[in-house]
Design an enzyme around this catalytic site. Structure first.
Site, PDB file in Angstrom:
ATOM      1  N   SER A  45       0.784  -1.138   0.087  1.00 31.02           N
ATOM      2  CA  SER A  45       0.142  -0.086   0.048  1.00 31.02           C
ATOM      3  C   SER A  45       0.812   1.362   0.061  1.00 31.02           C
ATOM      4  O   SER A  45       2.046   1.168   0.476  1.00 31.02           O
ATOM      5  CB  SER A  45      -0.987   0.176   1.039  1.00 31.02           C
ATOM      6  OG  SER A  45      -1.622  -1.154   1.350  1.00 31.02           O
TER       7      SER A  45
HETATM    8  N1  SAH Z   1       0.413  -5.639   4.072  1.00 32.52           N
HETATM    9  C1  SAH Z   1       0.978  -5.866   2.813  1.00 32.52           C
HETATM   10  C2  SAH Z   1       0.219  -5.397   1.329  1.00 32.52           C
HETATM   11  C3  SAH Z   1      -0.489  -6.797   1.414  1.00 32.52           C
HETATM   12  S1  SAH Z   1      -1.121  -6.800  -0.268  1.00 32.52           S
HETATM   13  C4  SAH Z   1       2.466  -5.222   2.765  1.00 32.52           C
HETATM   14  O1  SAH Z   1       2.861  -4.220   3.623  1.00 32.52           O
HETATM   15  O2  SAH Z   1       2.870  -5.284   1.784  1.00 32.52           O
HETATM   16  C5  SAH Z   1      -2.403  -8.112   0.348  1.00 32.52           C
HETATM   17  C6  SAH Z   1      -1.745  -9.318   0.639  1.00 32.52           C
HETATM   18  O3  SAH Z   1      -2.891 -10.279   1.232  1.00 32.52           O
HETATM   19  C7  SAH Z   1      -1.302 -10.259  -0.736  1.00 32.52           C
HETATM   20  O4  SAH Z   1      -0.071 -10.518  -0.355  1.00 32.52           O
HETATM   21  C8  SAH Z   1      -2.217 -11.435  -0.590  1.00 32.52           C
HETATM   22  O5  SAH Z   1      -1.635 -12.540  -1.057  1.00 32.52           O
HETATM   23  C9  SAH Z   1      -2.575 -11.540   0.790  1.00 32.52           C
HETATM   24  N2  SAH Z   1      -4.104 -12.108   1.181  1.00 32.52           N
HETATM   25  C10 SAH Z   1      -5.059 -12.342   0.390  1.00 32.52           C
HETATM   26  N3  SAH Z   1      -6.135 -13.183   0.951  1.00 32.52           N
HETATM   27  C11 SAH Z   1      -5.365 -13.479   1.933  1.00 32.52           C
HETATM   28  C12 SAH Z   1      -6.013 -14.668   2.901  1.00 32.52           C
HETATM   29  N4  SAH Z   1      -6.969 -15.038   2.908  1.00 32.52           N
HETATM   30  N5  SAH Z   1      -5.019 -14.944   3.948  1.00 32.52           N
HETATM   31  C13 SAH Z   1      -3.886 -14.260   3.999  1.00 32.52           C
HETATM   32  N6  SAH Z   1      -3.393 -13.338   3.137  1.00 32.52           N
HETATM   33  C14 SAH Z   1      -4.193 -13.248   2.039  1.00 32.52           C
END
Ligand code: SAH
Length: 241
Positions: free
Chosen positions: A89
């Site tokens: 983000s």
């Molecule tokens: N917080 C992260 C940004 C994440 S983008 C950062 O600081 O970089 C969102 C992430 O959520 C992705 O990597 C995606 O694979 C993960 N995601 C999506 N659905 C999920 C689930 N059910 N359980 C765990 N992770 C999930």
């Protein structure tokens, strides 16, 4: 006979070491300056006031969490790709989500969607323990490596579907969900402490979603819409079968 080349070699070696340490320092200084500017313009300038959050954003080396091609623009006012169709983000959103849960040094926090590990690291700068879950194995492994290298031994990563939370360490003072779900997962509400806060984007994938604040009050919960956002979708383990 051998003295001369030895001396020349030593001088060359010292020159190389001095050059490279200067270079590394100047890069580190450059990134720190970019972080200072990011904090002033993107965060304070838009109303982030919590000192713990601002300090954590100043100290967390965002450029170490992004792919090398994006290091140069790691502190720009935008989200960045981190591979596998996922994104880290925009700094303002990371700071906003951190500030709103009112993190304290004794807190235990759960994050769903580790991605690059950056949001978890920012939280790890402030609170006692961070538990974070990532569904994509490669991203989970990469973030474990980066967090380990940077010494975040209070940030724990699990590779799994985060829908069910991480029961073992519950209840949590706060839960941060960084992928957009079409509903608030009940197991996450269950794992929130009484009086705890959860921040979660809710809405259809690939559309504008609402960033929501959920507050638990005994058996009930209150929800508040905070702002429109665009997050990558919250996936389910079935999506990979
Ligand atoms: N917080 C992260 C940004 C994440 S983008 C950062 O600081 O970089 C969102 C992430 O959520 C992705 O990597 C995606 O694979 C993960 N995601 C999506 N659905 C999920 C689930 N059910 N359980 C765990 N992770 C999930």
């Amino acid at each position: 006979m051998r003295k001369k080349p030895d001396k020349a070699f030593s001088i060359l070696l010292i020159a190389i070491i001095v050059f490279f340490s200067f270079d590394i320092d100047s890069f580190a200084g450059q990134y720190r300056q970019q972080r200072q500017e990011m904090v002033e313009n993107q965060l304070k300038g838009r109303g982030i006031t919590d000192n713990k959050t601002l300090e954590a954003m100043l100290n967390t080396e965002r450029h170490k969490f992004v792919p090398s091609d994006y290091k140069r623009i790691a502190y720009n006012d935008r989200p960045l790709p981190i591979g596998h169709g996922q994104t880290i983000s925009q700094p303002y959103i990371v700071a906003y989500m951190t500030e709103i849960i009112e993190p304290e040094s004794h807190h235990r926090i759960l994050e769903i969607g580790t991605g690059s590990g950056y949001q978890a690291a920012v939280l790890g700068e402030i609170v006692d323990q961070v538990y974070t879950i990532e569904i994509i194995e490669e991203l989970g492994k990469q973030s474990i490596e980066v967090l380990d290298k940077l010494g975040y031994d209070n940030v724990h990563v699990k590779i799994e579907d985060g829908y069910y939370g991480w029961e073992e360490h519950a209840p949590y003072d706060a839960i941060v969900v960084t992928a957009a779900a079409d509903h608030i997962p009940p197991p996450l509400v269950d794992q929130l402490k009484d009086g705890g806060k959860m921040i979660i984007p809710v809405g259809s994938p690939f559309r504008v979603q609402q960033l929501m604040l959920v507050e638990k009050d005994g058996d009930s919960k209150s929800t508040k819409n905070l702002m429109p956002v665009r997050f990558v979708p919250f996936k389910r383990a079935d999506d990979y079968q």
